[in-house]
Design an enzyme around this catalytic site. Structure first.
Site, short mmCIF file in Angstrom:
data_model
loop_
_atom_site.label_atom_id
_atom_site.label_comp_id
_atom_site.label_asym_id
_atom_site.label_seq_id
_atom_site.Cartn_x
_atom_site.Cartn_y
_atom_site.Cartn_z
N ASP A 119 62.70 91.96 -15.68
CA ASP A 119 61.68 92.84 -15.11
C ASP A 119 62.29 94.03 -14.39
OD1 ASP A 119 60.14 90.73 -15.95
OD2 ASP A 119 59.34 90.23 -13.97
N ASP A 197 58.12 98.42 -15.23
CA ASP A 197 58.93 97.21 -15.28
C ASP A 197 59.78 97.29 -16.54
OD1 ASP A 197 57.61 96.32 -13.03
OD2 ASP A 197 57.02 94.39 -13.89
N HIS A 246 54.23 93.46 -19.59
CA HIS A 246 55.45 93.02 -20.26
C HIS A 246 55.21 92.80 -21.76
CE1 HIS A 246 56.88 91.52 -16.07
NE2 HIS A 246 56.73 92.84 -16.14
N ASP A 248 57.25 91.49 -24.12
CA ASP A 248 58.01 90.50 -24.88
C ASP A 248 57.24 89.23 -25.22
OD1 ASP A 248 58.06 89.77 -22.21
OD2 ASP A 248 60.23 89.78 -22.00
N CYS A 348 62.49 86.59 -20.18
CA CYS A 348 62.21 87.07 -18.82
C CYS A 348 63.31 86.66 -17.84
CB CYS A 348 60.90 86.48 -18.31
SG CYS A 348 59.44 86.93 -19.24
#
Length: 363
Positions: A119, A197, A246, A248, A348
């Site tokens: 992050d 992020d 995010h 991913d 992550c």
């Protein structure tokens, strides 16, 4: 803290251009001292609705110790597997995240954790970029990584900190409301200053994918475009996600020519990948009642590639393990559901420091 080292005199100390070149060194986060973030509109827009009362009632307090210990055990197994596969593992400092802090504009009863280096750090080539994150609880999270960053810098890496955001009220959309079906996303952040992020970006050689989200604004995307310059093209992709945060668990290039996609969240395959083979992530095996403070069950596709074949996958996600094998990969199972509770999985919980490869285009 660190584990086994290896001689890296033949390659730069920091070197990462994609998600699949052979992984040589990685930072793995720590969950020690995790603190519940203070309730805020930025959480309302992103956190599971069934956890809102938990945040309202416990902001600034430590997460339950038994949850932290269970997640820590998962992390240690993960580190053991990485080392057994020949990867050098580094860890951030375990800080006291329960200390309150303030700026002239706002105050926070505590931080969050140093569990998700993906992050906060974006590694592009030989450069480490500190993200200008928009959660106030994460304002000092970078402190846990500074000793490592200084070490990499002294060994030749480039080190950049994006403009430190003020995080004043002007940044936040306090009129945020949940979008109805078919409505555009009502973002929780404005364009007052650049924020992002690093986990909203995915590297694919000279091409970098990004999604606009509740933590990454257009100003932040433009800052990174201008900072990276002509060597890289930053592509903003459209996602079908009312709570984007995010990238991913939406799209992941696995190796040249092979792409992992969340069918529910991606509106269309980006043109960059129009000739690639696509694997659509199967439905998660995680039970619907599993405690998830910060994420959805689609965390099943938050995997980590060790090279063009080896992929670390949660051991209970039998469907995606089977799919990876059929797609030509070698899954390495690892217990991680207790860590998943805190909002992330293998991608992550890591940030690639060195992969053995060079900059090239895959378009």
């Amino acid at each position: 803290m660190e584990s086994k080292k290896k001689d890296c005199t033949s390659s730069p100390v920091v070197n990462s251009f994609n998600e699949w070149d052979p992984l040589e060194e990685v930072i793995v986060g720590v969950v020690d001292g995790a603190v519940v973030p203070q309730w805020h509109v930025a959480l309302e827009a992103t956190m599971p609705a069934n956890q809102w009362d938990f945040y309202r009632e416990n902001g600034g307090k430590p997460f339950p110790q038994e949850r932290i210990q269970a997640a820590k055990k998962d992390l240690e197994e993960f580190v053991h597997i990485l080392e057994a596969e020949g990867v050098t593992v580094r860890r951030p400092e375990a800080l006291n995240h329960a200390r309150p802090f303030a700026t002239p504009d706002w105050q926070s009863p505590g931080g969050l954790y140093a569990a998700m280096p993906r992050d906060i750090l974006l590694v592009v080539g030989d450069e480490i970029i500190e993200s200008p994150m928009c959660w106030r609880s994460r304002y000092h999270e970078i402190d846990a990584y500074r000793p490592l960053i200084k070490e990499y810098f002294r060994k030749g890496a480039r080190w950049t900190a994006a403009p430190k955001p003020q995080l004043s009220d002007e940044l936040f959309n306090y009129d945020y409301r949940e979008p109805l079906d078919g409505e555009p996303v009502d973002y929780a952040i404005t364009e007052f200053e650049p924020t992002f992020d690093a986990a909203d970006f995915i590297k694919c050689g000279r091409d970098i994918l990004v999604q606009r989200s509740h933590v990454t604004n257009t100003f932040g995307i433009q800052w990174l475009r201008q900072h990276l310059g002509d060597r890289f093209t930053v592509h903003e992709i459209e996602v079908n996600d009312s709570h984007p945060m995010h990238i991913d668990a939406t799209i992941m290039p696995l190796c040249p020519g092979k792409l992992l996609v969340n069918r529910d969240r991606l509106k269309k395959i980006p043109e960059l990948f129009e000739h690639w083979d696509v694997m659509y992530a199967p439905a998660p095996c995680m039970p619907a009642n599993h405690l998830l403070y910060m994420t959805s069950r689609w965390i099943n596709m938050n995997i980590l590639m060790l090279d063009h074949e080896r992929v670390i996958v949660e051991k209970n996600e039998a469907s995606i393990i089977k799919a990876f094998r059929a797609f030509g990969f070698k899954p390495i199972p690892c217990s991680f559901t207790n860590f998943n509770t805190f909002g992330g999985s293998f991608h992550c919980a890591t940030v690639d420091i060195r992969r053995r490869g060079e900059l090239r285009s895959y378009a």
